[in-house]
Every structure is written in C-alpha cells, then in structure tokens.
Design an enzyme around this catalytic site. Structure first.
Site, PDB file in Angstrom:
ATOM      1  N   ARG A  15       0.798  -1.230   0.000  1.00 19.59           N
ATOM      2  CA  ARG A  15       0.000   0.000   0.000  1.00 19.59           C
ATOM      3  C   ARG A  15       0.831   1.281   0.000  1.00 19.59           C
ATOM      4  O   ARG A  15       0.284   2.369  -0.199  1.00 19.59           O
ATOM      5  CB  ARG A  15      -0.976  -0.016   1.190  1.00 19.59           C
ATOM      6  CG  ARG A  15      -2.174  -0.933   0.940  1.00 19.59           C
ATOM      7  CD  ARG A  15      -3.256  -0.673   1.938  1.00 19.59           C
ATOM      8  NE  ARG A  15      -2.973  -1.319   3.215  1.00 19.59           N
ATOM      9  CZ  ARG A  15      -3.387  -0.854   4.388  1.00 19.59           C
ATOM     10  NH1 ARG A  15      -4.071   0.273   4.463  1.00 19.59           N
ATOM     11  NH2 ARG A  15      -3.122  -1.508   5.496  1.00 19.59           N
ATOM     12  N   ASP A 102       8.067  -1.608  10.974  1.00 14.61           N
ATOM     13  CA  ASP A 102       7.183  -0.536  10.510  1.00 14.61           C
ATOM     14  C   ASP A 102       6.377   0.084  11.648  1.00 14.61           C
ATOM     15  O   ASP A 102       5.379   0.752  11.401  1.00 14.61           O
ATOM     16  CB  ASP A 102       6.273  -1.032   9.384  1.00 14.61           C
ATOM     17  CG  ASP A 102       5.368  -2.180   9.817  1.00 14.61           C
ATOM     18  OD1 ASP A 102       5.450  -2.601  10.990  1.00 14.61           O
ATOM     19  OD2 ASP A 102       4.586  -2.653   8.977  1.00 14.61           O
ATOM     20  N   LYS A 350      30.091  30.611   3.860  1.00 15.82           N
ATOM     21  CA  LYS A 350      30.504  29.200   3.892  1.00 15.82           C
ATOM     22  C   LYS A 350      31.917  29.085   4.441  1.00 15.82           C
ATOM     23  O   LYS A 350      32.794  29.842   4.034  1.00 15.82           O
ATOM     24  CB  LYS A 350      30.461  28.614   2.478  1.00 15.82           C
ATOM     25  CG  LYS A 350      30.769  27.132   2.437  1.00 15.82           C
ATOM     26  CD  LYS A 350      31.551  26.709   1.207  1.00 15.82           C
ATOM     27  CE  LYS A 350      33.006  27.069   1.307  1.00 15.82           C
ATOM     28  NZ  LYS A 350      33.836  26.542   0.230  1.00 15.82           N
ATOM     29  N   ALA A 379      27.704  45.753  -0.010  1.00 11.76           N
ATOM     30  CA  ALA A 379      26.686  45.088  -0.827  1.00 11.76           C
ATOM     31  C   ALA A 379      27.289  44.608  -2.136  1.00 11.76           C
ATOM     32  O   ALA A 379      28.068  45.314  -2.776  1.00 11.76           O
ATOM     33  CB  ALA A 379      25.553  46.068  -1.116  1.00 11.76           C
ATOM     34  N   ASN A 385      36.831  32.466  -4.154  1.00 12.55           N
ATOM     35  CA  ASN A 385      37.653  31.523  -3.392  1.00 12.55           C
ATOM     36  C   ASN A 385      38.078  30.314  -4.207  1.00 12.55           C
ATOM     37  O   ASN A 385      38.871  29.507  -3.752  1.00 12.55           O
ATOM     38  CB  ASN A 385      36.900  31.057  -2.143  1.00 12.55           C
ATOM     39  CG  ASN A 385      35.544  30.447  -2.475  1.00 12.55           C
ATOM     40  OD1 ASN A 385      34.873  30.874  -3.416  1.00 12.55           O
ATOM     41  ND2 ASN A 385      35.145  29.460  -1.715  1.00 12.55           N
TER      42      ASN A 385
END
Ligand code: UD1
Ligand code: CA
Length: 456
Positions: A15, A102, A350, A379, A385
């Site tokens: 199902r 389950d 990052k 801005a 990089n």
C-alpha cells in the site's frame, strides 16, 4: 537477563505504492527501521536480527550497523514463517523480543517492560484497545474475561470475536528456547494460508506457559505504517507530541501545528519560534533566541539572544550571541559567527569565521574566509575563493571596510583598517590602514553628444 531482539521487516508494504522498501521511508528525518534500531540499541541485546525480504539489498545497504544482522526470508509466508528463519541464529536461552520494522515510535521503556514481563518464562504480548480494531488480531480471553486464550486474526474471526477491541500490536516477548520450538510447530491452516506467529498463543495456553498481556501506554507507540496516509498521520502526531514537550519546557511556538523537528532541538529560556520552521539533526538555541517564519536550521548552534529572521537557511553553522541573521540569508557548513554579527538578505557564508560585530548586510558571498572584528563587507561584494581547481582563503583584518561590488580574489589578505574602494577587483594583498582601489579611473568626455535619431 539475556535478551535477543528480532525485528520483522520482510513484508512487501504494497500500500505504500513505492519502489523503496516500506521500512526505509522516513518519519521525522529517520527511516522507520532506523528508529526501531536506535531505540533498541539502548537495551543491550545479545543479538539484534532484522528479518528482510522485499528490497532486502536496499535495506541492507541503508542499515550498515555491525551489531545488527540481517536474515533473509524468501518467500514471505507470514509472521510465523519469518520467525522460523531466525531459529538457527538464536541460542536456547533468555528472552526474545519481537518488534516490527514498521512501528517506528515504540519507546525503549515499553520494549524493556515487555521483555521483563516475559522474564524468560512467560509469553508477554503488547496490546492496545482501539475504537476501530478492523484488520488486527483480537485478544481472546477466557469466559470470565481473565486469562488470554488466543489471538485470532481479523480474517479468521467470528462476528462475535470481531466485536473485541483489545488487539495485538504485533510486538511480543517469549522465552527463546520455547519460541523456537513453537514456531517450528506452526501450520498455515487459516484464511490467509500463512504461518501466523500469533498461533503460538494457543500453544502456550495448551502447554501451560503463562501468557501475559500488557497494554501500551500510548497508542502512538504501537501505530504501524502501511500507507503514505498513515505515515503522514503518524508524522503529525509525533510532531504534535514534540511541540507539546517544547512548550511544556517554556518554548513559545507561534503555532504548534506548524513546526517540524526532524532530530533533536535543545532550547534555552525564552526561545520564540515563528511558523513553518524545520529543525534537522542536533540544533541548540540559546536563551532568548528568536527564529522567524519559514527557516530551515540543520545541525547548528544559535547562541543567546540571536535573531534569525524569516526565510533563512542555516546548516552546520554557529551563530554567536546577539547576532542578527536574514531575512533570506544562507549560512552553510563551517560558518562560525562571533558576537553581534549581522548577516543580511541574500548573503551566503561558507566555511568562514566572522569576529565580533562584523557585518555583511546585503547580497554578498563570504567563502573560505577569516573576517576580523567590526568589518563592514559591502553590498554585492564576494570572495572569489575557487580558481576552478583549488579553494583559497581570504583573510580580512579588524576594522576593514570593503566597499560595494568588490571581488576579493583569494588567496588574499586585507590588513587591519584597510579600505577597499567600491567596484574593485583585489588580487593582491591590501595594506593596513590604507585605501586600495583597482577600478579604472572615472573620466568625463568633453563635448560628447548623445546620438540623435537619423533622418528617414
Ligand atoms: C500482524 C498480526 C496481528 C496484529 C498486527 C498488528 C500476525 C499473524 N498478525 O498482522 O495479530 O494485530 O500484526 O499490526 O502476526 N512480516 C515479515 N514476513 C512475513 C510477513 C510479515 O517479515 O512473511 C513482517 C512485516 O514486514 C511487518 C510485520 O511482519 O513488519 C507484520 O506483518 P503484517 O503483514 O503487517 O501483519 P498483519 O497481517 O498486519
Ligand atoms: Ca500490519
């Protein structure tokens, strides 16, 4: 007490209408089977066996835990047949606890209590009373309503038995040696032509093995998954329970129905979380932290009084006390922000550290960089990089002012107090305390006229 755990996970899960084995579908960020394994890992079983069948290879690949052994059941002829497959794997001692791959939200305390109810001597069944018992095996008790006599599967039950609302959850604990003999003696003379594990109950009664039934404390713990609808329903119940626990601890949720915690969320005092936020992995929010609407925060630490404005993504990052992040900011792995750092809209960070009071408020990228205190990063400015092969670092000293629309070509260092003129491409180190500009000088062309429209 010697304990063995067997988790049944060979069924087809028709199902679900999915190519993925049912037990690999996820609830709150972890697969159903992984959840059961994580829970049972705390029980210190001697053997943990998972019975696999449909999609066995996928399950084996997904669950790569040395302490867990997979046993193949091929074909699948019922739950009793499933347990027959592990008979050669189990020693003749202790208690065997049978769980379902389950049924993801079983708690360790409940599993332990079930094993203790068995105690290597009795057949212990985990039961629940349901308003609608359709499809479940019914607990049939003696005429005086006392001792358990049998479990009768729905398809084999008489109309009177179908009225019974006390049902078997699919989880039991049995004396291992007895269980091994009992499952080998099962037959498949029933409506479904299956070997029913549940038939061992009447064997126990006949042989004088005591049968005890204990009711599950909460229905959420024994709910099984058979369809996407049931998966979504259990997810919501689980999220509601987590939201409740957070509010109980003092966290203010704008709407407890609109938060998803797919991991562990630790919160200090006076934390406020607006609607539609998703928390994944281990997330820690310090005292007074506020999270705006629609944020996704994964494996992160946000320290006291920081504010994460709406639509911000944070992943494997740290945000220092009093920092302001977003709206629409993205902190990627290795972003480590100090106190009172400001990261504004459409700014991506990052693998970079930003010290106290550094600001990048609009449309910027800081990657592989070390940013000093009180730096203002203008801005549209970015660190370049990546040279196409290697990544390089950008080092920005304290009190540096980087104007708008600059490209800092790494590796490059900007000394303390340096100023970078707007629009510069900086490929060489910029000395401390001085203005560096690399854009072409502005000139004005005397006598220049705009072109006029030519006559037809
Ligand atoms: C089973 C119980 C029923 C109980 C219900 C609770 C039996 C005969 N019946 O019924 O009394 O009320 O669970 O949900 O046990 N499995 C295998 N190999 C098989 C068949 C099943 O590993 O050959 C696994 C399934 O993957 C699943 C579990 O056993 O994890 C239960 O199987 P399922 O078919 O759902 O049992 P039910 O018919 O629902
Ligand atoms: Ca079932």
């Amino acid at each position: 007490m010697t304990l063995h755990i067997v988790i049944m996970a060979a069924g087809k899960g028709t199902r679900m209408k999915s190519d993925r084995p049912k037990v690999l579908h996820t609830l709150a960020g972890r697969s159903l089977l992984q959840r059961v394994l994580d829970t049972t890992a705390t029980l210190q079983a001697e053997h943990t066996l998972v019975i696999v069948g449909h999609g066995a290879d996928q399950v084996q690949k997904a669950i790569d835990v040395p302490a867990v052994r997979m046993v193949k059941q091929e074909p699948q002829l019922g739950t009793g047949h499933a347990i027959q497959q592990v008979v050669p794997e189990l020693p003749d001692e202790g208690t065997t606890l049978i769980l379902n791959g389950d049924v993801p939200l079983i708690r360790a305390e409940t599993a332990r209590a079930l094993a203790e109810a068995c105690g290597g001597q009795r057949l212990a069944l985990l039961t629940v009373t349901l308003a609608d018992a359709t499809g479940y095996g019914r607990i049939v008790r003696s005429a005086d309503g006392g001792s358990v006599q049998a479990i009768v599967e729905h398809k084999d039950a008489t109309p009177a038995q179908r009225e019974i609302r006390e049902v078997y959850t699919g989880m039991m604990a049995a004396p291992t040696a007895w269980l091994k003999r009992a499952v080998m003696a099962l037959d498949n003379q029933n409506a479904q032509r299956e070997y029913y594990l549940t038939d061992i109950v009447k064997m126990a009664v006949a042989q004088g093995v005591p049968v005890v039934a204990s009711a599950a404390a909460a229905e959420i713990e024994v709910r099984g998954i058979n369809s996407p609808r049931e998966l979504a329903q259990l997810e919501r119940l689980h999220q509601a329970a987590q939201a409740d626990a957070l509010m109980e601890a003092g966290v203010r949720l704008a709407d407890p129905a609109r938060i998803d915690v797919r991991g562990t969320l630790h919160c200090g005092r006076d934390v406020e979380i607006d609607v539609n936020c998703i928390f994944e992995g281990e997330v820690t929010l310090g005292d007074g932290v506020r999270i705006g609407a629609n944020c996704v925060i994964r494996s992160a630490r946000i320290e006291a009084d920081a504010v994460i404005h709406p639509f911000t993504h944070v992943e494997q990052a740290q945000v220092g006390p009093g920092s302001l992040i977003g709206p629409y900011a993205r902190l990627r792995p290795g972003a480590v922000l100090g106190t009172e750092v400001h990261i504004g809209n459409f700014v991506e960070v990052k693998n970079s550290t930003l010290a106290h009071g550094a600001k990048a408020n609009h449309l910027a990228y800081l990657g592989d960089s070390t940013v000093g205190e009180r730096v203002n990063f203008g801005a549209g400015s970015i660190t370049a990089n990546y040279d196409g092969v290697n990544k390089h670092r950008t080092v920005i000293g304290n009190d540096v002012h980087v104007g708008s629309n600059c490209v800092l070509v790494a590796p490059v260092t900007l000394g303390d107090g340096a100023t970078i003129g707007g629009g510069s491409t900086i490929a060489k180190d910029a000395p401390a305390g001085q203005l560096s500009v690399s854009r072409a000088r502005q000139l004005t062309v005397p006598g220049w006229k705009r072109p006029a429209k030519l006559p037809k």
